[in-house]
Write an enzyme that holds these catalytic residues in place. Structure first.
Site, mmCIF file in Angstrom:
data_model
loop_
_atom_site.group_PDB
_atom_site.id
_atom_site.type_symbol
_atom_site.label_atom_id
_atom_site.label_comp_id
_atom_site.label_asym_id
_atom_site.label_seq_id
_atom_site.Cartn_x
_atom_site.Cartn_y
_atom_site.Cartn_z
ATOM 1 N N CYS A 112 -10.847 -20.167 16.327
ATOM 2 C CA CYS A 112 -10.319 -21.182 17.245
ATOM 3 C C CYS A 112 -8.894 -21.594 16.898
ATOM 4 O O CYS A 112 -8.225 -22.245 17.695
ATOM 5 C CB CYS A 112 -11.237 -22.397 17.244
ATOM 6 S SG CYS A 112 -12.925 -21.975 17.730
ATOM 7 N N HIS A 251 -7.483 -28.681 19.533
ATOM 8 C CA HIS A 251 -8.481 -27.677 19.920
ATOM 9 C C HIS A 251 -9.690 -28.420 20.468
ATOM 10 O O HIS A 251 -10.164 -29.376 19.857
ATOM 11 C CB HIS A 251 -8.851 -26.839 18.696
ATOM 12 C CG HIS A 251 -10.087 -26.040 18.882
ATOM 13 N ND1 HIS A 251 -10.299 -25.245 19.987
ATOM 14 C CD2 HIS A 251 -11.208 -25.925 18.107
ATOM 15 C CE1 HIS A 251 -11.485 -24.673 19.893
ATOM 16 N NE2 HIS A 251 -12.058 -25.068 18.766
ATOM 17 N N ASN A 281 -16.029 -25.585 24.412
ATOM 18 C CA ASN A 281 -15.152 -24.965 23.407
ATOM 19 C C ASN A 281 -14.815 -23.537 23.856
ATOM 20 O O ASN A 281 -15.685 -22.669 23.851
ATOM 21 C CB ASN A 281 -15.885 -24.969 22.058
ATOM 22 C CG ASN A 281 -15.034 -24.420 20.922
ATOM 23 O OD1 ASN A 281 -14.020 -23.757 21.157
ATOM 24 N ND2 ASN A 281 -15.445 -24.683 19.697
HETATM 25 N N1 ACO Z 1 -30.269 -29.714 21.204
HETATM 26 C C1 ACO Z 1 -31.159 -30.494 20.611
HETATM 27 N N2 ACO Z 1 -31.286 -30.578 19.264
HETATM 28 C C2 ACO Z 1 -30.438 -29.829 18.526
HETATM 29 C C3 ACO Z 1 -29.484 -28.983 19.078
HETATM 30 C C4 ACO Z 1 -29.409 -28.939 20.495
HETATM 31 N N3 ACO Z 1 -28.507 -28.179 21.149
HETATM 32 N N4 ACO Z 1 -28.792 -28.362 18.085
HETATM 33 C C5 ACO Z 1 -29.305 -28.822 16.931
HETATM 34 N N5 ACO Z 1 -30.328 -29.700 17.204
HETATM 35 C C6 ACO Z 1 -31.172 -30.419 16.252
HETATM 36 C C7 ACO Z 1 -31.245 -29.767 14.895
HETATM 37 O O1 ACO Z 1 -32.156 -28.732 14.881
HETATM 38 C C8 ACO Z 1 -31.648 -30.949 14.041
HETATM 39 O O2 ACO Z 1 -33.018 -31.136 14.199
HETATM 40 P P1 ACO Z 1 -33.938 -31.598 12.952
HETATM 41 O O3 ACO Z 1 -33.380 -32.940 12.537
HETATM 42 O O4 ACO Z 1 -35.298 -31.648 13.529
HETATM 43 O O5 ACO Z 1 -33.737 -30.552 11.902
HETATM 44 C C9 ACO Z 1 -30.943 -32.141 14.718
HETATM 45 O O6 ACO Z 1 -30.595 -31.707 16.036
HETATM 46 C C10 ACO Z 1 -29.672 -32.566 14.001
HETATM 47 O O7 ACO Z 1 -28.921 -31.399 13.730
HETATM 48 P P2 ACO Z 1 -27.523 -31.489 13.037
HETATM 49 O O8 ACO Z 1 -27.039 -30.098 12.804
HETATM 50 O O9 ACO Z 1 -27.614 -32.432 11.886
HETATM 51 O O10 ACO Z 1 -26.665 -32.175 14.205
HETATM 52 P P3 ACO Z 1 -25.191 -32.635 14.142
HETATM 53 O O11 ACO Z 1 -25.105 -34.068 14.434
HETATM 54 O O12 ACO Z 1 -24.485 -32.113 12.913
HETATM 55 O O13 ACO Z 1 -24.590 -31.895 15.400
HETATM 56 C C11 ACO Z 1 -23.228 -29.992 15.890
HETATM 57 C C12 ACO Z 1 -24.592 -30.482 15.464
HETATM 58 C C13 ACO Z 1 -22.936 -30.547 17.287
HETATM 59 C C14 ACO Z 1 -23.279 -28.461 15.957
HETATM 60 C C15 ACO Z 1 -22.172 -30.484 14.883
HETATM 61 O O14 ACO Z 1 -22.537 -30.159 13.575
HETATM 62 C C16 ACO Z 1 -20.818 -29.924 15.176
HETATM 63 O O15 ACO Z 1 -20.196 -30.276 16.153
HETATM 64 N N6 ACO Z 1 -20.300 -29.062 14.302
HETATM 65 C C17 ACO Z 1 -19.048 -28.372 14.549
HETATM 66 C C18 ACO Z 1 -19.365 -27.123 15.254
HETATM 67 C C19 ACO Z 1 -18.271 -26.567 16.098
HETATM 68 O O16 ACO Z 1 -17.560 -27.244 16.788
HETATM 69 N N7 ACO Z 1 -18.177 -25.251 16.067
HETATM 70 C C20 ACO Z 1 -17.321 -24.533 16.944
HETATM 71 C C21 ACO Z 1 -16.534 -23.482 16.255
HETATM 72 S S1 ACO Z 1 -15.429 -24.174 15.052
HETATM 73 C C22 ACO Z 1 -14.492 -25.234 15.868
HETATM 74 O O17 ACO Z 1 -14.226 -25.037 17.034
HETATM 75 C C23 ACO Z 1 -13.968 -26.422 15.191
#
Ligand code: ACO
Length: 333
Positions: A112, A251, A281
């Protein structure tokens, strides 16, 4: 000689997938996605659309916006993590379609942050007198595991292109900085299909698809930390205060990341551009699509200071300070 962004083109596929329309194979909800990411919908490539085809559309728009003859291009540099095929470079398909017969075409992969890294290189080439078409494109929805809710809800497709040339008439790239930390390479990427893990029938049968794998929380933490610090570093190097930044163009990964980066860099929310709700994204395309959207909405004005910042797989991250001498023509319908 200074170099500037002289025109902008962007394209997103017409098909929209809202959170409610996500495949039934995903155990998720509109409420979860909105709360955790700010995303409401994404544009999705149709069956006939590919990384080359969407790149060609964005590039044609960038050339048309400034009425540039494609034979004037010296380089076509296309940044993507979702190439048309492994070889040859997607940029070669674009070069052929545009009729850019004197251009050298090459792909770069930077996640990204790839568009900013590529633009940093193009800036140096333009300072040396060359005219460069810089394209950021992803067709990420064809690289997703649609049973993995932790990645499938985050991404969309699109392409953005800018013409960069030796001029002061446009958006001048005042200062650019980027960095990588390959020790974190396993946290985010597409590990299967290359020479380390070639695709075999056994791997596929075992569920190892050629799709994105990500440890979301680790990405989140480093994205906020590294984008915030890099934005501060660029402002310090360029001797400009946060109050003098008219717009931050981050981004478009996730609204929570965008908000946290702005806070870290000391920029008020009102000066941070976000349309992640509409486009999700789009990886290396996101900053160019955001710039095109801002120009078409009249948000970019002469004299403004724009600060852009990105983070992605690698990890790689970067930030740039841009000065708007003239608002470049842009096409994004
Ligand atoms: N729908 C419902 N539940 C979900 C989903 C979904 N789509 N995805 C994960 N969960 C669940 C998990 O399984 C977990 O369940 P559990 O507690 O029973 O184990 C719960 O939600 C919490 O999961 P976390 O991973 O702790 O959630 P978090 O608040 O960290 O959010 C997210 C996840 C949105 C992916 C976050 O970590 C994030 O934004 N990370 C950055 C990722 C990103 O942007 N990547 C893109 C490429 S790099 C970049 O562009 C910067």
């Amino acid at each position: 000689m200074n170099s500037s962004i002289l025109s902008v083109g962007a394209y997103v596929p017409p098909q929209i997938m809202t959170n409610q329309e996500l495949p039934a194979s995903l155990d998720t909800s509109d409420e979860w996605i909105r709360t955790r990411t700010g995303i409401e919908q994404r544009h999705v490539a149709g069956p006939e659309e590919t990384t080359a085809s969407v790149s060609i559309k964005a590039s044609e728009r960038a050339l048309k916006a400034m009425a540039l003859d494609p034979r004037e291009l010296d380089w076509i540099m296309l940044c993507t993590d979702t190439p048309e095929m492994w070889s040859p470079a997607t940029a070669c398909f674009v070069q052929d379609a545009l009729g850019a017969q004197y251009a050298s075409a090459i792909d770069l992969t930077g996640g990204c942050a790839g568009f900013l890294q590529t633009l940093q290189i193009a800036d140096k080439m333009a300072q040396a007198g060359e005219t460069v078409l810089v394209i950021g494109t992803e067709v990420l929805t064809k690289s997703l595991d649609w049973t993995d809710r932790s990645t499938a809800v985050l991404f969309g497709d699109g392409s953005g292109a800018v013409v960069v040339g030796p001029s002061n008439e446009g958006i001048r790239i005042v200062h650019a900085k980027s960095q990588s930390d390959g020790s974190q390479a396993d946290i985010l990427g597409k590990p299967y299909g290359g020479t380390r893990n070639p695709i075999t029938p056994e791997l596929v049968a075992d569920g190892h698809l050629h799709t994105i794998h990500m440890e979301g929380q680790k990405v989140f933490k480093r994205a906020v930390q590294d984008m915030g610090s890099m934005a501060l570093q660029v402002m310090q190097d360029a001797q400009i205060n946060a109050q003098d930044i008219d717009w931050v163009i981050p981004h478009q990964a996730n609204q929570r990341i965008i908000d946290a980066v702005a806070h870290h860099a000391g920029i008020v929310k009102e000066r941070v551009f976000s349309h992640v709700a509409k486009y999700a994204n789009t990886g290396s395309a996101s900053i160019v699509i955001a710039l095109a959207d801002m120009i078409r909405n009249g948000l970019v004005k002469p004299g403004q200071n724009l600060l852009t910042v990105a983070f992605g797989s690698g990890f790689s991250w970067g930030s740039q300070l841009w000065k708007v001498n003239q608002v470049p023509p842009a096409i994004f319908e």
